[in-house]
Enzyme design. Structure first.
Site, PDB file in Angstrom:
ATOM      1  CB  ALA A 126      -2.555 -21.497  24.220  1.00 26.70           C
ATOM      2  CG  HIS A 127      -6.602 -20.152  21.426  1.00 28.94           C
ATOM      3  ND1 HIS A 127      -7.775 -20.828  21.270  1.00 28.94           N
ATOM      4  CD2 HIS A 127      -6.591 -19.756  22.718  1.00 28.94           C
ATOM      5  CE1 HIS A 127      -8.444 -20.827  22.397  1.00 28.94           C
ATOM      6  NE2 HIS A 127      -7.749 -20.182  23.296  1.00 28.94           N
ATOM      7  CG  ASN A 128      -6.601 -15.834  20.506  1.00 34.60           C
ATOM      8  OD1 ASN A 128      -6.616 -15.889  19.277  1.00 34.60           O
ATOM      9  ND2 ASN A 128      -7.621 -16.236  21.244  1.00 34.60           N
TER      10      ASN A 128
END
Length: 214
Positions: A126-128
């Site tokens: 997922a993001h980050n």
């Protein structure tokens, strides 16, 4: 596009794309916008890459999706409002990404896969998220947003990692573990919720004895 790179039939190159020497991109893949791919990379069939910086000697197998929007929403009391995702994915040298993986772009900054990481098929990042050097991740694993994974980590298949966690260097995580808390370096864990491997094995023995008594 370098003169020594090889693009198969029906590759779609969008805006702001650069491709290094001796990189191969196979059929029906879509590259861009905003993508840099380094030297000696291999991109399989039906791959989609956007908003990404990719280093040298990277392998991305068929069907991978890299750099799309992360799962970012805010509930306003009536409905979910989409939060703009404006970051990128950064993939360092010597990384391999398996078939049908999904790696989301950062929400504001970046999602990073560091040097030498090996990712099996059907993994979602997922993001980050940041994955440390030489970490290996087996299939069907999911890592929620903003978790930081250290160096030389080993994850079995179907591991789930909650968001905003820190997994230390040299950690080993058994298959089908559910990780809900930070894990200190050099630990070996298993189970859901994940615990130290020795504790997990003791729990399994005690549960078996309790069932057998009945």
């Amino acid at each position: 596009v370098s003169n020594s790179s090889v693009l198969s039939n029906n590759v779609d190159l969008k805006s702001n794309v650069s491709i290094g020497d001796k990189t191969v991109i196979n059929s029906f893949s879509s590259i861009g916008p905003n993508v840099h791919i380094g030297k000696n990379c291999f991109i399989g069939n039906n791959v989609s890459i956007t908003n990404s910086y990719i280093g040298n000697n990277v392998i991305i197998q068929d069907g991978a999706i890299i750099g799309q929007d992360g799962f970012g929403y805010v509930f306003d009391g009536k409905k979910y409002i989409k939060v703009p995702q404006i970051g990128i994915v950064k993939i360092d040298d010597d990384v391999e990404i398996g078939s049908n993986c999904a790696i989301d772009r950062g929400s504001l900054n970046f999602t990073e896969i560091k040097k030498g990481v090996k990712i099996d098929n059907l993994v979602h990042i997922a993001h980050n998220v940041v994955i440390g050097e030489n970490t290996a991740i087996a299939g069907q694993t999911g890592i929620a947003g903003s978790s930081i994974i250290g160096k030389n980590v080993l994850m079995g298949g179907q591991v789930g990692i909650s968001g905003h966690l820190h997994i230390g260097d040299n950690v080993q995580i058994g298959a089908q573990s559910g990780v809900t808390k930070n894990i200190s370096k050099n630990s070996i864990v298993s189970g859901t919720p994940s615990v130290n491997l020795k504790t997990y094995l003791k729990q399994a023995v005690m549960l078996k004895k309790m069932v057998e008594k009945k």
